[in-house]
Design a protein around this motif. Sequence first.
Motif, PDB file in Angstrom:
ATOM      1  N   THR A 131       3.094  13.417 -27.616  1.00  0.00           N
ATOM      2  CA  THR A 131       3.594  13.685 -26.266  1.00  0.00           C
ATOM      3  C   THR A 131       2.486  13.825 -25.234  1.00  0.00           C
ATOM      4  OG1 THR A 131       3.614  16.061 -26.698  1.00  0.00           O
ATOM      5  CG2 THR A 131       5.672  14.852 -27.112  1.00  0.00           C
ATOM      6  N   TYR A 132       1.224  13.819 -25.669  1.00  0.00           N
ATOM      7  CA  TYR A 132       0.148  14.071 -24.714  1.00  0.00           C
ATOM      8  C   TYR A 132      -1.122  13.326 -25.095  1.00  0.00           C
ATOM      9  CZ  TYR A 132      -2.158  17.157 -28.085  1.00  0.00           C
ATOM     10  OH  TYR A 132      -2.793  17.652 -29.196  1.00  0.00           O
ATOM     11  N   THR A 159       2.744   7.410 -23.163  1.00  0.00           N
ATOM     12  CA  THR A 159       1.625   8.212 -22.670  1.00  0.00           C
ATOM     13  C   THR A 159       0.477   7.289 -22.269  1.00  0.00           C
ATOM     14  OG1 THR A 159       0.706   8.491 -24.901  1.00  0.00           O
ATOM     15  CG2 THR A 159       2.215  10.207 -24.090  1.00  0.00           C
ATOM     16  N   ARG A 291       4.335  14.513 -21.833  1.00  0.00           N
ATOM     17  CA  ARG A 291       3.932  15.634 -21.006  1.00  0.00           C
ATOM     18  C   ARG A 291       3.542  15.112 -19.617  1.00  0.00           C
ATOM     19  NH1 ARG A 291      -0.607  19.299 -23.762  1.00  0.00           N
ATOM     20  NH2 ARG A 291      -2.017  18.053 -22.457  1.00  0.00           N
TER      21      ARG A 291
END
Length: 363
Positions: A131-132, A159, A291
């Motif tokens: 997610t990041y 991402t 994120r």
Amino acid sequence: MKREEVFNFSAGPSVLPREALERAAAEILNYNGSGMSVMEMSHRSAFFQEIFDATKAKLKAALNVPDTHEILFLQGGASTQFSMIPLNLLESAEGIADYAVTGNFARIAMKEAKKYGDIRIAASSEADNFTYIPAQEELQLTPGAKYFYYCANNTIYGTEWSYVPETEAPLVCDMSSDILSRPVDVSKYGIVYAGAQKNMAPAGVTVVIIDKSLAGREMPITPLMLSYKTMIEKDSMYNTPPCWCIYMLGLTLDWLEKQGGVAGMEAIKHEKAKMIYDILDNSRLYKPHARVDSRSEMNITFRTGDADLDAQFAKEAQARGLMNLKGHRSVGGIRASLYNAQPMEGVKALADYMKEFEVKHHV
């Protein structure tokens, strides 16, 4: 459906500029008075050499590629680079390289490289389902590493790296899904590579931009066709190159220049991505995957929280001409790829549909 009724959000092969396709259609039977299609002519002919040289020059200008670097047009897709890079840069089985594992393809590249040397994981977001993107201070760099590898934009998870890592080792970067969408200081990289089928051309050609000082270090086991030194010496023509794809890349680069080049494309990209992220950030139905500080502007991934509703979203979108919004088969959900050739009208149509779908389905 007619082409005018369809907006293609596929992650790749993806939408190409209409102008480039129309020009290719006009020239498909007779390129520049040659009496031949580009698909028919010899790669050793003067006609194709002109196409090859012009395309290479256009790409060099678009990315401000310095003379220290060579542009190669290779085959085998970006995935072949997973092997080609360690074979050429590790020098021996004892060679060390650092990998940042921030998505599916970076993970595959790391596993492939382990066949050839001592591969260290400098950072990984896998535990958090990718997610990041890790910050500079999170990178665990190995002294003496032959190179540092990362994937600039992760198509499956949505991402994107917002900074260029600072390392002593040469940077090697997979830019398959965001190349030509923003300015890049190529001089900072040992190798930049990209499969063409997202932002450049049809599938079939892989662009490699390599610092020439890195060539000639390949392991003895390196296959002839996987040697950067060989490909540089033969100007990508040791064997028959992907002629049609190189030609199409040239047409796409002509179109790109009319959009203001990569700087102009970056401004357009910001506007398109903002349109969709604004909806996601104010939604009670959609849940973005990435994120906020790591979001991709090329591949926007989200879900409703209900797999059946995600599938319904993609199905109803297709009926409206909004194609290929289903998430990658490995993760599901929804994915909208906003590559360079995706017109603003397509993004607006998607935004309108997202709003309508939420009103209809949010409880």
